[in-house]
Each structure stands twice: as C-alpha cells, then as structure tokens.
Design an enzyme around this catalytic site. Sequence first.
Site, PDB file in Angstrom:
ATOM      1  N   SER A  26       0.905  -1.192  -0.112  1.00  0.00           N
ATOM      2  CA  SER A  26      -0.057   0.183   0.131  1.00  0.00           C
ATOM      3  C   SER A  26       0.793   1.117  -0.171  1.00  0.00           C
ATOM      4  O   SER A  26       1.749   1.184  -0.725  1.00  0.00           O
ATOM      5  CB  SER A  26      -0.947  -0.050   1.126  1.00  0.00           C
ATOM      6  OG  SER A  26      -2.040   0.845   1.041  1.00  0.00           O
TER       7      SER A  26
ATOM      8  N   ASP B 228      -5.335  -3.530  -3.198  1.00  0.00           N
ATOM      9  CA  ASP B 228      -4.606  -3.129  -2.254  1.00  0.00           C
ATOM     10  C   ASP B 228      -3.728  -4.358  -1.655  1.00  0.00           C
ATOM     11  O   ASP B 228      -4.760  -5.380  -0.891  1.00  0.00           O
ATOM     12  CB  ASP B 228      -5.069  -2.288  -1.159  1.00  0.00           C
ATOM     13  CG  ASP B 228      -4.307  -1.623  -0.372  1.00  0.00           C
ATOM     14  OD1 ASP B 228      -3.471  -2.253   0.661  1.00  0.00           O
ATOM     15  OD2 ASP B 228      -4.331  -0.341   0.103  1.00  0.00           O
TER      16      ASP B 228
END
Length: 343
Positions: free
Chosen positions: A44, A191
């Site tokens: 991320s 993600d």
Amino acid sequence: MRPGDVGLCLSGGGYRAMLFHTGVLWRLNELGTLPTLSMISSVSSGAITAGVLAHAWPELEFSNGVAANFGEQVVGPVRELAGASIDVWAILRGLVKPWRSVGEELATSFRRHLFGGRRLCDLPARPRFVFTATNMQTGDLWRFSRTGTVGQRPADPALLLATAVAASSAFPPLLSPVIVRSKRGAVVLSDGGIFDNLALDPALDFCPNVLVSDGGLRMQVIRRVPQDWLRQLIRTLDVVDNQVRSLRKRALLESYTDGTLGGAYWGSYSDIANYGLPDTLAAPVERTLELAKVPTRLHTTPAVLQERLINWGYAICDAGMRRWVAPSAPPPTAYPYPAAGVG
C-alpha cells in the site's frame, strides 16, 4: 539479531504511513543499515516510500553505509507528493474514463509525480524490492519484484514501477482495481493490505531477521453501532480486518520472543517509553497518538504535519533499532526537523 539476511517491511496507511516510513528510512540510513538489507517488502502506501527508495537507489551516494544525498533523492520526492492530492483526482478521472479503472489512473499519477518510465527490471538486485498486492480473482498475495511477479503466474519484468505501486496501494473500493494484462490473461489486483498489511510474508520466506515498520491505522472505537445493513456490514469488515492484523502482529512479536525470528517491530501507535532507553528523542505519547490517527488518505498534507510524521518515524525507529538491533549505536542529537518536533 540472528545470522543471515535482514528484511525490512513497510506497512500501509496513506500519506501518514508514507511519511512515517520516510522518517524510518532516514534513521536507517544514518545507522548505515540500508545497504545491509537483503529485501525491502512493502504494501500500500509503504510501497510508495519503498518505490521512491528503489527509484533513487542507483543515484544514492553511499560512503561507509550512509547515503549523503538521501534527503535530496528520497525525502524530497516523498514530500513533494505529500503536497498533492492524488486520490480524488484519480477517482474523478476514472469516472469520466469508463475504459480505464481508477487504479490505472492512480498508476498514471505515480508515473507523473515519482517514477517516470522506471520499470521493475530497472530495480537493483540488492536489496530486493518486493511490492505486494492482492489477487482479487484467487484471494492470494501477489508479489512484484525485479524479475517480474511471484504470484499465480509470471509477469513481464518490464512492467512499470508505477503500475506495481498502484496495484499495491489500490485501496478498495474507490481506488481499486489495477488490471495487469499479459498473453496469459488479465490479473485483477487490489491493495495488498487486504491480504497482509505488514508486508510480512515475502520477508518471512527468505529472511531470518525482519524489521517491521507499522504505520497502519487502528480500528476506531465507537459507542453507538449503526443498525442499518450497509453500515453494519462495513463495521463487520472492519472487525475482521482488525482481527487479522492483530493476529499477525501477535505472531510476529511471539516469534521475536521465542527466538525463531530476529529483528524489531515499531509502530506509529508505539509508546517510545516502552523501549526502556534513557536517551530517546522526546516524543510524548499523547502527541504521537494524534499523529497515528491522521486519516488514511492520499491527500494534501500540510508541511508541518509532514515534518512531524517524518520525525515520529525517525524517533521510534531509532528506539527500536538501538533497543533490539544496534545497542551500541549513538543516539541522535535532534529530530530531522527540530522546530516541528512531534507536535
């Protein structure tokens, strides 16, 4: 520390974590640790920080393990990005371009602001940079690296670094997905924090020593639980996510305690006093907790808040390293941004 390779893991958490990890890398550079790392695994927004470091690596001027131009090559680009809002604009551009996903627009922003045409095959061989995402088709972890992808199938090592970082940081539902296409079909990625918000798995596979920097946001405590179906569902997903993160962190700390793993953990929610060092930088817990609660966004961050987040990452990394890894290292004399402190 145990004999063998050392890995560094950088968690997700929006610009908050990106800046926090920048302070961590700042202190690791001063300690001469960066060139000794075998792997840097990221997820991320931690992947943004790691991507900037990977992009800058060929230009870093190391002497006795310390890069004198670290501020110019790493801190500068991160802070420039932190001064821009890219999440809202990626969403808006994605809405008006139905033939492209929002995640692909996010990759365009990263390419324009940070990485240009740098490709995975251009990354250094050591340390090995690994950017993790979640394969939404299989539910497995997807790993981008210099040689391509370590996942369900190989990918083109000529893939743009910006695309790998965008896939890792494509937070659902608004910034997701990123679709990676090849002759063998398309892979739908989101993600990496959905699977592993500490980016632990790649490092644990190869490194007996792991340094973990956790800039993630804790689950919010609420008094009144919504009773409508949609908000109950969202709250339930938050509980599940919180449980998984807590279990991973507990297992990590137990591994340090029983000696199966060497290294150190520090996080934005840590209390620096718990490291038991008499000469840490001043970081009152009531102030650092406020920094830990900065919202998870890729949104313009005021300059003074940028400096405080970098300072906090620098200070808590120093405490973790000198307590568990490098006890003979001299303490820092001041924050990178002394006037800002931690608030």
